[in-house]
Design an enzyme around this catalytic site. Structure first.
Site, short mmCIF file in Angstrom:
data_model
loop_
_atom_site.label_atom_id
_atom_site.label_comp_id
_atom_site.label_asym_id
_atom_site.label_seq_id
_atom_site.Cartn_x
_atom_site.Cartn_y
_atom_site.Cartn_z
N TYR A 108 -13.26 6.65 -13.25
CA TYR A 108 -13.45 5.46 -12.41
C TYR A 108 -14.13 4.37 -13.24
O TYR A 108 -13.66 3.22 -13.29
CB TYR A 108 -14.29 5.81 -11.18
CG TYR A 108 -14.37 4.67 -10.18
CD1 TYR A 108 -13.34 4.44 -9.27
CD2 TYR A 108 -15.48 3.82 -10.14
CE1 TYR A 108 -13.41 3.39 -8.36
CE2 TYR A 108 -15.55 2.78 -9.23
CZ TYR A 108 -14.52 2.57 -8.33
OH TYR A 108 -14.58 1.52 -7.44
N LYS A 155 -12.46 0.82 -14.47
CA LYS A 155 -13.00 -0.46 -14.01
C LYS A 155 -13.49 -1.32 -15.18
O LYS A 155 -13.40 -2.55 -15.13
CB LYS A 155 -14.11 -0.23 -12.98
CG LYS A 155 -13.61 0.41 -11.67
CD LYS A 155 -12.57 -0.46 -10.98
CE LYS A 155 -12.17 0.09 -9.62
NZ LYS A 155 -11.16 -0.76 -8.93
N ASP A 167 0.87 -1.19 0.00
CA ASP A 167 0.00 0.00 0.00
C ASP A 167 0.90 1.22 0.00
O ASP A 167 2.09 1.14 0.34
CB ASP A 167 -0.91 -0.01 1.26
CG ASP A 167 -2.22 0.73 1.03
OD1 ASP A 167 -2.17 1.96 0.84
OD2 ASP A 167 -3.29 0.09 1.03
N ASN A 207 -6.02 -4.98 -5.86
CA ASN A 207 -7.19 -4.31 -5.28
C ASN A 207 -7.00 -2.81 -5.08
O ASN A 207 -7.99 -2.09 -4.96
CB ASN A 207 -7.44 -5.03 -3.93
CG ASN A 207 -8.23 -4.23 -2.95
OD1 ASN A 207 -9.45 -4.16 -3.04
ND2 ASN A 207 -7.55 -3.60 -1.99
N1 LIG Z 1 -16.02 0.61 -1.56
C1 LIG Z 1 -16.77 0.39 -2.61
O1 LIG Z 1 -17.96 0.75 -2.62
C2 LIG Z 1 -16.21 -0.34 -3.82
C3 LIG Z 1 -17.12 -0.85 -4.76
C4 LIG Z 1 -16.60 -1.51 -5.88
C5 LIG Z 1 -15.23 -1.65 -6.03
N2 LIG Z 1 -14.40 -1.11 -5.10
C6 LIG Z 1 -12.97 -1.27 -5.33
O2 LIG Z 1 -12.40 -2.00 -4.26
C7 LIG Z 1 -11.01 -1.70 -4.15
C8 LIG Z 1 -10.68 -1.44 -2.68
O3 LIG Z 1 -11.37 -0.28 -2.27
P1 LIG Z 1 -11.96 -0.09 -0.79
O4 LIG Z 1 -13.40 0.07 -0.93
O5 LIG Z 1 -11.42 -1.13 0.13
O6 LIG Z 1 -11.38 1.37 -0.47
P2 LIG Z 1 -10.26 1.87 0.53
O7 LIG Z 1 -10.06 3.30 0.19
O8 LIG Z 1 -10.60 1.49 1.92
O9 LIG Z 1 -8.94 1.03 0.12
C9 LIG Z 1 -8.16 1.32 -1.00
C10 LIG Z 1 -6.70 1.10 -0.62
O10 LIG Z 1 -5.88 1.33 -1.79
C11 LIG Z 1 -4.74 2.05 -1.38
N3 LIG Z 1 -4.13 2.77 -2.50
C12 LIG Z 1 -4.59 3.89 -3.13
N4 LIG Z 1 -3.74 4.27 -4.10
C13 LIG Z 1 -2.71 3.37 -4.09
C14 LIG Z 1 -1.53 3.23 -4.86
N5 LIG Z 1 -1.21 4.12 -5.83
N6 LIG Z 1 -0.71 2.19 -4.59
C15 LIG Z 1 -1.00 1.30 -3.60
N7 LIG Z 1 -2.10 1.40 -2.83
C16 LIG Z 1 -2.94 2.42 -3.07
C17 LIG Z 1 -5.26 3.01 -0.30
O11 LIG Z 1 -4.22 3.56 0.48
C18 LIG Z 1 -6.22 2.10 0.46
O12 LIG Z 1 -5.57 1.41 1.50
C19 LIG Z 1 -10.76 -0.51 -5.08
O13 LIG Z 1 -10.17 -0.97 -6.28
C20 LIG Z 1 -12.17 0.01 -5.34
O14 LIG Z 1 -12.25 0.70 -6.56
C21 LIG Z 1 -14.85 -0.49 -4.00
#
Ligand SMILES: NC(=O)c1ccc[n+]([C@@H]2O[C@H](COP(=O)([O-])OP(=O)(O)OC[C@H]3O[C@@H](n4cnc5c(N)ncnc54)[C@H](O)[C@@H]3O)[C@@H](O)[C@H]2O)c1
Length: 253
Positions: free
Chosen positions: A157, A161, A38, A91
């Site tokens: 976004y 995706k 991360d 992720n």
């Molecule tokens: N939360 C939702 O509603 C949702 C829905 C569909 C998909 N997603 C996808 O799930 C995945 C995880 O998201 P989440 O909901 O756990 O959000 P989150 O913000 O809690 O976690 C995302 C993590 O990615 C890390 N990150 C960001 N940029 C980075 C980089 N350049 N290099 C390494 N790490 C990096 C952040 O520091 C964070 O820890 C994402 O790809 C998001 O698009 C989330």
């Protein structure tokens, strides 16, 4: 799934929070050793400590998934620390601004595409050769329902995706002969800091999202983690190239 992943090694990008943290913990509970990466050092080290406190093995590496050298070092660390690579959850992701198409800035476009799409490609670029060397592996990339249908909230976004779905299918075809399975998951809204950001920015968006869930609620990160670990396990041995909605019925409408 008690101990069914014993002896295996998993990489999780974006492991400091949300889905990445929940999946790191789930992998460890299933017996795998976990390398989590991360840009958030505090959160990443905290996830690693949560795992090692249970007696399981985990290591954190600071890596920006947009940077090839960081991603290469992440995979090298897994090999040096645990000697193998069996699974990966690609992720790490960001939401970007909520600006509409014509107001979206070039900088924000590059940032969102860099993390969400280039980051997934770079991760697979370095993970797949190690998996091929050991005769196979399983990768889960994180797309979104915004990878299957359009989004009202962010053009970059949704584009990134949708791109993850295309990259996943292509990788699945190219590496199926080498025993590497590649799938992606397409979650609807999950209770994480990303959703918090979206709802804080515009509470009406949160209300609309909830109203559009056929099952009337958001997912927990743990519900997503269950699916990821199952997709990596031998229980899913004939699944590759899938873009699996994990969405409470959102895309069935
Ligand atoms: N939360 C939702 O509603 C949702 C829905 C569909 C998909 N997603 C996808 O799930 C995945 C995880 O998201 P989440 O909901 O756990 O959000 P989150 O913000 O809690 O976690 C995302 C993590 O990615 C890390 N990150 C960001 N940029 C980075 C980089 N350049 N290099 C390494 N790490 C990096 C952040 O520091 C964070 O820890 C994402 O790809 C998001 O698009 C989330």
């Amino acid at each position: 799934m008690p101990d069914s992943l014993a002896g295996k090694v998993a990489i999780v990008t974006g492991g400091a929070a949300g889905i990445g943290r929940a999946t790191s913990l789930k992998f460890a509970r299933a017996g795998a050793r976990v390398v989590l990466a991360d840009v958030d050092v505090v959160g990443g080290e905290e996830t690693a400590q949560l795992i090692t406190a249970t007696g399981a093995d985990a290591a954190f590496v600071k890596a920006d998934v947009r940077v090839a050298a960081d991603v290469e070092a992440m995979v090298a660390m897994a090999m040096q620390t645990f000697g193998s690579l069996d699974f990966a959850l690609n992720n790490a992701g960001v939401l970007g601004s909520g600006a509409a198409m014509i107001d979206f800035t070039e900088d924000d476009w590059d940032y969102v595409m860099g993390v969400n799409l280039k980051g997934v490609w770079l991760s697979m670029k370095y993970e797949i050769p190690e998996m091929m060397r050991r005769g196979g592996g399983a990768i889960v990339n994180v797309s979104s329902v915004a990878g299957l249908v359009g989004s009202q909230h962010s053009p970059a976004y949704a584009a990134s995706k949708h791109g993850v779905v295309g990259l996943t299918k292509t990788a699945a075809l190219q590496y199926a002969p080498h025993g590497v399975r590649v799938n992606c998951i397409c979650p609807a809204a999950v209770l994480s800091s990303m959703l918090e950001t979206l709802v804080t920015r515009n509470p009406q968006v949160g209300e609309r999202l909830l109203a559009s869930q056929p099952n009337g609620r958001f997912a927990s990160p743990e519900e997503i983690a269950e699916v990821v670990v199952w997709l990596c396990s031998d229980a899913a041995s004939f699944i590759t190239g899938a873009a699996l909605p994990v969405d409470g019925g959102y895309t069935a409408q």
